[in-house]
Write a protein that holds these residues in place. Structure first.
Motif, PDB file in Angstrom:
ATOM      1  N   LEU A  71       0.825  -1.216   0.000  1.00  0.00           N
ATOM      2  CA  LEU A  71       0.000   0.000   0.000  1.00  0.00           C
ATOM      3  C   LEU A  71       0.854   1.259   0.000  1.00  0.00           C
ATOM      4  O   LEU A  71       0.386   2.327  -0.402  1.00  0.00           O
ATOM      5  N   GLN A  72       2.089   1.161   0.434  1.00  0.00           N
ATOM      6  CA  GLN A  72       2.972   2.315   0.512  1.00  0.00           C
ATOM      7  C   GLN A  72       3.462   2.763  -0.863  1.00  0.00           C
ATOM      8  O   GLN A  72       3.772   3.941  -1.050  1.00  0.00           O
ATOM      9  N   GLU A  73       3.495   1.839  -1.809  1.00  0.00           N
ATOM     10  CA  GLU A  73       4.044   2.138  -3.132  1.00  0.00           C
ATOM     11  C   GLU A  73       3.264   3.268  -3.810  1.00  0.00           C
ATOM     12  O   GLU A  73       2.051   3.204  -3.935  1.00  0.00           O
ATOM     13  N   GLY A  74       4.001   4.296  -4.218  1.00  0.00           N
ATOM     14  CA  GLY A  74       3.409   5.407  -4.950  1.00  0.00           C
ATOM     15  C   GLY A  74       2.638   6.392  -4.092  1.00  0.00           C
ATOM     16  O   GLY A  74       1.939   7.251  -4.610  1.00  0.00           O
ATOM     17  N   ARG A  75       2.763   6.291  -2.790  1.00  0.00           N
ATOM     18  CA  ARG A  75       2.057   7.214  -1.900  1.00  0.00           C
ATOM     19  C   ARG A  75       3.081   7.962  -1.052  1.00  0.00           C
ATOM     20  O   ARG A  75       4.124   7.433  -0.700  1.00  0.00           O
ATOM     21  N   HIS A  76       2.720   9.180  -0.710  1.00  0.00           N
ATOM     22  CA  HIS A  76       3.601  10.041   0.081  1.00  0.00           C
ATOM     23  C   HIS A  76       2.830  10.580   1.268  1.00  0.00           C
ATOM     24  O   HIS A  76       1.650  10.901   1.163  1.00  0.00           O
ATOM     25  N   VAL A  77       3.528  10.679   2.382  1.00  0.00           N
ATOM     26  CA  VAL A  77       2.968  11.248   3.592  1.00  0.00           C
ATOM     27  C   VAL A  77       3.478  12.681   3.702  1.00  0.00           C
ATOM     28  O   VAL A  77       4.686  12.909   3.636  1.00  0.00           O
TER      29      VAL A  77
END
Length: 172
Positions: A147-153
């Protein structure tokens, strides 16, 4: 960044920041800089993996989250209630197919999306409720590497409430 660019950029930053605000659970507050900080979601502190997770349903939930985030950032109040309702429904659907920590966070997203829907005519109330949606979204993504792939916090040190939010773009 020169003063002219900062003056032009700061109002945009503040608008985006207000969409997802709060106290960080996984990292320390950012430096005293007024600009939001971004990092790949993969750098968030991982939690225990979920026992059961339908990544397709969760992906659709995170897309609905992003639509809500964009509406709130742009203060598109006419679309806000519908986007919040869509997120709540999608998160409930994903929660029904999940277990463990993922289920807890999806249920939290649904509950708080309903709070955003209820507060849709009050930008400040909607932002506060969205912060709680973001708290669960960030934790959910942190719990699963896929789920972390391609997402930024992103995190804003000036925000009140929950200070983080997710987005696919690395840029505001």
């Amino acid at each position: 960044m020169n003063d002219t660019a900062r003056t032009t950029f700061l109002p945009l930053v503040l608008l985006a920041v207000l969409a997802g605000c709060g106290e960080s659970e996984t990292t320390k507050a950012a430096s005293s800089s007024s600009a939001p900080k971004s990092k790949p979601a993969a750098t968030a502190a991982p939690s225990e993996p979920s026992a059961k997770l339908d990544r397709e349903a969760v992906g659709a939930t995170l897309k609905a989250y992003d639509v809500l985030r964009q509406n709130l950032a742009k203060e598109e109040l006419a679309e806000l209630a519908g986007a919040a309702s869509a997120l709540a429904g999608q998160a409930e659907k994903a929660a029904a197919a999940a277990s463990g920590e993922a289920k807890t966070h999806l249920e939290g997203m649904a509950k708080n999306a309903k709070a955003v829907e209820a507060a849709a005519k009050d930008v400040d109330g909607a932002r506060k409720a969205f912060g709680e949606v973001s708290r669960h979204a960030v934790a959910l993504v942190a719990s699963d590497e896929k789920l972390q792939e391609g997402r930024h916090v992103f995190e804003c040190p000036m925000a009140k409430g929950y200070r983080k939010w997710l987005q696919e773009d690395a840029e505001l």
